[in-house]
Design a protein around this motif. Structure first.
Motif, PDB file in Angstrom:
ATOM      1  N   LYS A  48      36.465  34.648  42.298  1.00  0.00           N
ATOM      2  CA  LYS A  48      36.080  33.952  43.711  1.00  0.00           C
ATOM      3  C   LYS A  48      34.275  34.453  43.809  1.00  0.00           C
ATOM      4  CE  LYS A  48      39.782  35.999  46.099  1.00  0.00           C
ATOM      5  NZ  LYS A  48      39.642  36.038  44.745  1.00  0.00           N
ATOM      6  N   THR A  49      33.881  36.166  43.596  1.00  0.00           N
ATOM      7  CA  THR A  49      32.661  36.671  43.818  1.00  0.00           C
ATOM      8  C   THR A  49      32.007  35.422  43.419  1.00  0.00           C
ATOM      9  OG1 THR A  49      34.113  38.763  42.844  1.00  0.00           O
ATOM     10  CG2 THR A  49      31.939  38.933  43.464  1.00  0.00           C
ATOM     11  N   ILE A  50      31.974  34.870  42.672  1.00  0.00           N
ATOM     12  CA  ILE A  50      30.259  34.116  42.536  1.00  0.00           C
ATOM     13  C   ILE A  50      30.281  32.835  43.273  1.00  0.00           C
ATOM     14  CG2 ILE A  50      31.926  32.605  40.719  1.00  0.00           C
ATOM     15  CD1 ILE A  50      28.071  34.360  39.686  1.00  0.00           C
TER      16      ILE A  50
ATOM     17  N   THR B   5      33.666  36.966  54.008  1.00  0.00           N
ATOM     18  CA  THR B   5      34.370  38.443  53.928  1.00  0.00           C
ATOM     19  C   THR B   5      35.477  38.053  53.076  1.00  0.00           C
ATOM     20  OG1 THR B   5      35.997  37.123  55.767  1.00  0.00           O
ATOM     21  CG2 THR B   5      35.344  38.595  56.785  1.00  0.00           C
ATOM     22  N   ASP B   6      35.068  39.531  52.477  1.00  0.00           N
ATOM     23  CA  ASP B   6      36.034  39.264  50.928  1.00  0.00           C
ATOM     24  C   ASP B   6      37.073  40.213  51.528  1.00  0.00           C
ATOM     25  OD1 ASP B   6      36.631  39.156  48.091  1.00  0.00           O
ATOM     26  OD2 ASP B   6      35.586  40.590  47.397  1.00  0.00           O
ATOM     27  N   GLU B   7      38.318  39.846  50.432  1.00  0.00           N
ATOM     28  CA  GLU B   7      39.640  40.152  50.563  1.00  0.00           C
ATOM     29  C   GLU B   7      40.366  40.648  52.390  1.00  0.00           C
ATOM     30  OE1 GLU B   7      41.051  40.470  48.239  1.00  0.00           O
ATOM     31  OE2 GLU B   7      39.698  41.138  47.172  1.00  0.00           O
ATOM     32  N   GLN B   8      40.205  38.479  53.637  1.00  0.00           N
ATOM     33  CA  GLN B   8      40.237  38.302  54.252  1.00  0.00           C
ATOM     34  C   GLN B   8      41.466  38.782  54.713  1.00  0.00           C
ATOM     35  OE1 GLN B   8      38.175  36.857  57.157  1.00  0.00           O
ATOM     36  NE2 GLN B   8      40.243  37.767  58.118  1.00  0.00           N
TER      37      GLN B   8
ATOM     38  N   VAL C  32      41.828  46.292  45.703  1.00  0.00           N
ATOM     39  CA  VAL C  32      41.962  44.971  45.735  1.00  0.00           C
ATOM     40  C   VAL C  32      40.023  45.284  44.907  1.00  0.00           C
ATOM     41  CG1 VAL C  32      42.897  44.402  47.370  1.00  0.00           C
ATOM     42  CG2 VAL C  32      40.614  45.621  48.024  1.00  0.00           C
ATOM     43  N   GLY C  33      39.418  43.607  44.357  1.00  0.00           N
ATOM     44  CA  GLY C  33      38.833  43.783  43.778  1.00  0.00           C
ATOM     45  C   GLY C  33      38.194  44.361  42.506  1.00  0.00           C
ATOM     46  N   VAL C  34      37.943  45.094  42.136  1.00  0.00           N
ATOM     47  CA  VAL C  34      37.551  46.044  41.378  1.00  0.00           C
ATOM     48  C   VAL C  34      37.926  45.913  40.137  1.00  0.00           C
ATOM     49  CG1 VAL C  34      37.885  48.581  39.258  1.00  0.00           C
ATOM     50  CG2 VAL C  34      38.555  48.487  42.464  1.00  0.00           C
TER      51      VAL C  34
HETATM   52 MG    MG Z   1      37.701  39.944  44.866  1.00  0.00          MG
END
Ligand code: MG
Ligand code: ADP
Length: 676
Positions: A284-286, A380-383, A534-536
């Motif tokens: 999703k980041t990209i 927003t990431d990790e909404q 999350v996310g790492v």
């Molecule tokens: Mg992510």
């Protein structure tokens, strides 16, 4: 007179009762009419053997003996009589309510509420139920400030006086299609049914009625959102194509589709309000990077908000690298980067005059004194970690910036339809090529030595591992103690130079250092609390050990596991746990059986209920009165479809059968803001 009248108009309702009713969520006559019984007392019990001992029941029968009243002492008394129920005779006893003897005469039909003793076949009476009541009576929620009997009376009064004002919210054509009762009938039957069947039928209609009107509200928001003038982000398509070509990997099909959906939204004058859903590691980041890049080529600023400082740092670092060659400036804004007055002043200045193109931050980004030059896109990431409020504040930072909310927790249908019902949804349903499912196993605590042994062998292959220390409910201090203990053990076992520690109480710098050491492979093991949940993204890490895994929820376990399996190497997740409850065992089992985040979140929702899954306050999940959005998912889905069709039809406002629905929605919107 109308259904919006305050309950204060009813006879016998003064300020005290108004307050008590308000506390139960009842403000208007309409609220009262839809304050449905949560269950029914079935007086027409056919078989005494079906009643559990000590259960509180209402029994109806014929008084079969002269009541005998015995007084002893000044205040004490006992009243006995027999009640004939079908062919059984039971004894009824009332203590210390001598006046009841006047209400009981032989041969009369009588309903008594009390506690049943199956062994003695006797009822310890609590009260006599009015002779007028049906066999099947609703039971209502009540409080210490207002008794159930009063609520019942008020519902009756409200119905008698206002029933001619009850209008159908669900259009007639839909009611016919699904064989639903009209609203007046439905409200009558749900409060005053004569049989269970009647109550059930009414309830089914009420569930539809409730879901439908809620969904119609959301669909209206969505429709107006589409109509609303948003920004027109005229990005440079040539540059964007070049940028995508220059990425180190090719986008997956799903990613390409999502990019197109977002680009179309941005170009159109409509306002974008889009939810991007994709399992952990789906990339999703990209997508965020591409959307932000496009925004900048159109001359606007973009902001990306992450729920943790570690994640914000990671995003800032990656994106700064990615954007460097394109001359785009990226700034990190977290409470620690803003803690130095001078730095803060500079940052704010450059943000306001437009020198900074892209801001990555935590909730620090939504502080009052932060102003953008021209914000075009807010992500927003990790909404699911943010509250509805935070989304709202972020939106207010620009004129009306395009909104993209990303979530890694695949949202079960129930939540997609309710909490996010007004948003457009894009889904990444495919992982990048070469990913292998993470092999997950569950071992007992006494095998932890073997687990460490396994980790050691894996590290010899040049990979890295996370060890997550147990979670202590609501005590960060104990979490920390746990983490430190595990850290000491790991150092002892693997060698102290190989292990780093990461936890929430460390300051931003220390966290950053630990993370960097792990990313740069200076250490091979990261002992951590859930701060990395999350996310790492460290693709070289392939082993995830979760200690006391039964203390974590399913969604959390899935997120933690998502830290590995991010490259093409075989990855492992080992859950170390001796779960005490069945529910704990169930979770461990589900984790070993599937890697599918969607399935896991659906299970989570079933096992725990929606409020728990998203955190009660943050969920934004509306509280329904009769419908349960998990149990009645089918009805919810149909109601949503129908509501969508009705609201989006070109003659929605002019069609007569919709007038009542429109009036209803106006009343609702006047009362509250449904969703930001
Ligand atoms: Mg992510
Ligand atoms: P998440 O959706 O969980 O936020 P990330 O955006 O962190 O996932 O991506 C996970 C990993 O996959 C990252 O290392 C990222 O660089 C990589 N990645 C993303 N898209 C692709 C792709 N199309 N092909 C290969 N790797 C990809």
């Amino acid at each position: 007179m109308n259904l919006g009248d305050s309950v204060g108009v009813l006879r016998g309702v003064g300020p005290k009762k108004i307050q008590a009713l308000n506390k139960l969520g009842v403000n208007t006559i309409e609220d009262l009419l839809t304050f449905y019984p949560f269950r029914y007392n079935d007086i027409a019990v056919k078989n005494l053997e079906e009643i559990n001992s000590q259960e509180k029941v209402t029994l109806k029968g014929i008084v079969a003996s002269e009541p005998v009243l015995v007084r002893f002492g000044r205040k004490k008394s006992r009243l006995n009589f027999k009640l004939l129920i079908n062919h059984d005779v039971i004894g009824v006893t009332f203590f210390n309510q001598p006046w009841i003897s006047k209400q009981v005469t032989t041969g009369q039909e009588l309903a008594v509420y009390g506690k049943y003793d199956a062994l003695r076949q006797s009822l310890s009476g609590i009260k006599i139920i009015s002779r007028k009541t049906n066999d099947f009576v609703g039971v209502y929620r009540s409080s210490k400030d207002i008794k159930e009997s009063i609520i019942k009376q008020l519902v009756k009064q409200a119905y008698d006086e206002y029933n001619s004002y009850i209008k159908d919210v669900v259009p007639e054509s839909i009611r016919i299609k699904y064989r639903l009762e009209n609203r007046k009938q439905m409200i009558h039957d749900i409060h005053f049914p004569s049989t269970k069947k009647e109550a059930d039928l009414a309830r089914r209609s009420a569930i539809f009625d409730e879901f439908f009107s809620f969904e119609a509200g959301l669909q209206l928001l969505k429709r107006d959102n589409h109509k609303n003038m948003g920004l027109r982000i005229k990005y440079n398509n040539e540059k964007l194509k070049e940028f995508i070509k220059g990425l180190p990997f090719e986008l997956t099909k799903a990613q390409k589709r999502v990019v197109n959906e977002i680009c179309a939204d941005m170009l159109s004058p409509n306002h974008m309000n889009r939810l991007l859903q994709g399992d952990v590691g789906s990339g999703k980041t990209i997508i965020a990077a591409i959307a932000m890049y496009a925004t900048v080529t159109a001359g606007f600023q973009a902001v990306l908000m992450a729920p943790t400082e570690i994640l914000a740092q990671q995003h800032a670092e990656k994106l700064a690298n990615l954007f460097e060659q394109y001359g785009i400036s990226v700034a990190l804004m977290t409470s620690s980067s803003l803690s130095r007055v001078k730095v803060k002043r500079e940052l704010l200045k450059h943000l306001k005059n437009g020198d900074i193109d892209i801001v990555i931050g935590t909730h620090a980004v939504i502080q009052d004194n932060i102003e953008f030059h021209n914000l075009g896109l807010a992500i927003t990431d990790e909404q699911h970690r943010f509250g509805v409020n935070q989304r709202r504040i972020l939106r207010k930072k620009g004129v009306n910036p395009e909104i993209l909310a990303m979530t890694a927790t695949p949202i079960p249908r129930t939540l997609a339809i309710t909490t996010y019902g007004e948003m457009d949804v894009s889904i990444i349903d495919e992982l990048p090529k070469g990913r292998q499912p993470v092999k997950t196993s569950w071992v007992k605590k006494k095998q932890v030595k073997n687990v460490f042994e396994f980790v050691k062998r894996q590290l010899e292959l040049g990979t890295q591992a996370y060890i997550i220390s147990p979670l202590v409910e609501e005590s960060e201090l104990l979490d920390l103690q746990n983490a430190e203990e595990v850290f000491e053990k790991a150092k002892e076992y693997f060698g102290s130079e190989k292990v780093a520690l990461l936890h929430g109480k460390m300051d931003a710098n220390e966290k950053e250092q630990a993370m960097q050491a792990f990313k740069n492979k200076e250490v091979s093991i990261l002992v951590s609390t859930t701060v990395i949940e999350v996310g790492v993204d460290v693709p070289n890490a392939t082993v995830m050990i979760i200690l006391d895994a039964d203390r974590f929820g399913l969604a959390q376990l899935h997120q933690l596991r998502g830290r590995v399996g991010r490259g093409s190497k075989e990855s492992y997740c080992i859950l170390v746990a001796d779960p005490k409850s069945e529910y704990g065992k169930e979770r461990m089992k589900i984790m070993t059986e599937t890697n599918d985040g969607f399935l896991i979140s659906q299970k989570d929702l079933e096992l725990r209920g929606p409020g728990e899954v998203l955190g009660k306050k943050q969920s934004g999940l509306p509280e329904f009165k009769v419908g349960d959005p998990v149990v009645n998912l089918n009805i919810l889905q149909v109601a949503q479809e129908e509501a969508h069709n009705v609201v989006f039809s070109p003659n929605f406002e002019t069609k007569e059968e919709n007038f009542e629905l429109i009036k209803y929605l106006n009343r609702q919107f006047a009362q509250e803001e449904i969703i930001d």
